[in-house]
Design a protein around this motif. Structure first.
Motif, mmCIF file in Angstrom:
data_model
loop_
_atom_site.group_PDB
_atom_site.id
_atom_site.type_symbol
_atom_site.label_atom_id
_atom_site.label_comp_id
_atom_site.label_asym_id
_atom_site.label_seq_id
_atom_site.Cartn_x
_atom_site.Cartn_y
_atom_site.Cartn_z
ATOM 1 N N MET A 220 0.837 -1.204 0.000
ATOM 2 C CA MET A 220 0.000 0.000 0.000
ATOM 3 C C MET A 220 0.866 1.245 0.000
ATOM 4 N N LEU A 221 2.093 1.152 -0.469
ATOM 5 C CA LEU A 221 3.010 2.274 -0.353
ATOM 6 C C LEU A 221 2.594 3.467 -1.196
ATOM 7 N N VAL A 222 1.932 3.236 -2.316
ATOM 8 C CA VAL A 222 1.453 4.352 -3.126
ATOM 9 C C VAL A 222 0.122 4.865 -2.595
ATOM 10 N N SER A 223 -0.744 3.948 -2.170
ATOM 11 C CA SER A 223 -2.083 4.340 -1.742
ATOM 12 C C SER A 223 -2.090 5.214 -0.493
ATOM 13 N N VAL A 224 -1.037 5.180 0.324
ATOM 14 C CA VAL A 224 -1.017 6.025 1.524
ATOM 15 C C VAL A 224 -0.616 7.458 1.217
ATOM 16 N N LEU A 225 -0.122 7.706 0.024
ATOM 17 C CA LEU A 225 0.281 9.060 -0.341
ATOM 18 C C LEU A 225 -0.945 9.921 -0.637
ATOM 19 N N ASP A 226 -0.830 11.229 -0.410
ATOM 20 C CA ASP A 226 -1.950 12.113 -0.708
ATOM 21 C C ASP A 226 -2.087 12.289 -2.221
ATOM 22 N N GLU A 227 -3.170 12.928 -2.633
ATOM 23 C CA GLU A 227 -3.474 13.057 -4.055
ATOM 24 C C GLU A 227 -2.379 13.799 -4.820
ATOM 25 N N ALA A 228 -1.806 14.822 -4.187
ATOM 26 C CA ALA A 228 -0.753 15.596 -4.864
ATOM 27 C C ALA A 228 0.452 14.721 -5.163
ATOM 28 N N ALA A 229 0.836 13.871 -4.200
ATOM 29 C CA ALA A 229 1.987 12.980 -4.396
ATOM 30 C C ALA A 229 1.668 11.922 -5.449
ATOM 31 N N GLN A 230 0.437 11.398 -5.431
ATOM 32 C CA GLN A 230 0.052 10.402 -6.427
ATOM 33 C C GLN A 230 0.033 11.016 -7.829
ATOM 34 N N ASP A 231 -0.462 12.240 -7.946
ATOM 35 C CA ASP A 231 -0.454 12.915 -9.246
ATOM 36 C C ASP A 231 0.975 13.135 -9.735
ATOM 37 N N GLU B 250 12.563 8.916 -6.369
ATOM 38 C CA GLU B 250 13.650 9.743 -5.855
ATOM 39 C C GLU B 250 13.319 11.228 -5.969
ATOM 40 N N GLU B 251 12.714 11.616 -7.083
ATOM 41 C CA GLU B 251 12.329 13.016 -7.273
ATOM 42 C C GLU B 251 11.244 13.419 -6.273
ATOM 43 N N LEU B 252 10.318 12.494 -6.011
ATOM 44 C CA LEU B 252 9.264 12.779 -5.034
ATOM 45 C C LEU B 252 9.855 12.981 -3.649
ATOM 46 N N PHE B 253 10.767 12.106 -3.252
ATOM 47 C CA PHE B 253 11.396 12.234 -1.936
ATOM 48 C C PHE B 253 12.181 13.540 -1.817
ATOM 49 N N ALA B 254 12.820 13.938 -2.909
ATOM 50 C CA ALA B 254 13.603 15.175 -2.884
ATOM 51 C C ALA B 254 12.690 16.394 -2.787
ATOM 52 N N ALA B 255 11.561 16.351 -3.522
ATOM 53 C CA ALA B 255 10.636 17.478 -3.522
ATOM 54 C C ALA B 255 9.802 17.545 -2.248
ATOM 55 N N ARG B 256 9.452 16.368 -1.730
ATOM 56 C CA ARG B 256 8.609 16.313 -0.525
ATOM 57 C C ARG B 256 9.155 15.235 0.405
ATOM 58 N N PRO B 257 10.167 15.561 1.219
ATOM 59 C CA PRO B 257 10.817 14.581 2.094
ATOM 60 C C PRO B 257 9.855 13.864 3.033
#
Length: 229
Positions: A21-32, A122-129
């Motif tokens: 469920m690692l993707v499903s726990v992210l908010d909509e902005a992160a999923q987009d 990696e880009e997601l983690f860098a943009a939103r730690p």
């Protein structure tokens, strides 16, 4: 930390057995964010999506349809270990560890999946730690659930084990689970005859209703009690 727990403990939708469920726990902005950096791929019924030994260069995110995860044995037989549906993701562990895939995945009917490359994560983690912390919390929760499932399916009668599996597949809700008796047997290491008898007993108790390739959960509470043995 409380914010992380709130993110990973949001009310669950229906989840498949041991579904990541690692993707499903992210908010909509992160999923987009991940959708924009992923590619949508379509698969035919029974088409192989990934094979054991493939490089873990990203993760798979199911948009439509279902995926059966397991392993092909030397004799060609496929042993299922998980049934995944829309919203589920898999392949994260191989991606994060840099190790080859350890399971095979087959499209169950027609399906559409997004392939999210490792660089997008990696880009997601860098943009939103903070998303890394949310996903870490989800991995810890998933590991706890996995241990509970393993402990449960290794003990009890066939009836209790089937009931416990159906509780997990339905996330404890009154819903319809798409699965066959053969798949249930393979997931639990039971014969089809044993599965048939257990389902028949649960149906006579009013907990479920069987139809071709499906099990309708009518009374989740009764099913949970049956899982206790």
């Amino acid at each position: 930390m409380s914010e992380i727990l709130q993110s990973s403990e949001r009310p669950r939708r229906q989840r498949s057995l041991v579904a990541p469920m690692l993707v499903s726990v992210l908010d909509e902005a992160a999923q987009d964010f991940l959708r924009q950096r992923s590619s949508l791929r379509r698969f035919a019924p029974d088409q192989i999506i990934q094979q054991r030994g493939d490089k873990g260069e990203g993760l798979w995110w199911i948009e439509r349809g279902a995926v059966t995860v397991g392993r092909f044995h030397p004799d060609g037989e496929f042993r299922r270990v998980a049934l995944l549906g829309p919203g589920d993701s898999y392949g994260e562990l191989a991606m994060l560890s840099g190790r080859p895939r350890v399971v095979d995945a087959i499209s169950r009917g027609e399906s559409e999946l997004r392939f999210v490359p490792a660089r997008a994560i990696e880009e997601l983690f860098a943009a939103r730690p903070e998303t890394a912390q949310v996903m870490l919390g989800a991995m810890a929760l998933q590991l706890q659930e996995m241990l509970d499932i393993i402990a449960g399916i290794r003990r009890g009668t066939g009836l209790a084990r089937i009931a416990g599996l159906l509780v997990n597949l339905s996330a404890g809700a009154a819903t319809t689970v798409t699965t066959t008796q053969q798949e249930l047997g393979e997931l639990l290491g039971l014969t089809r005859a044993t599965v048939n008898l257990a389902l028949g007993e649960l149906e006579s108790q009013g907990a479920i209703r069987r139809s071709y390739g499906k099990v309708e959960i009518l009374a989740p509470e009764e099913l949970a009690l049956a899982a206790l043995g």
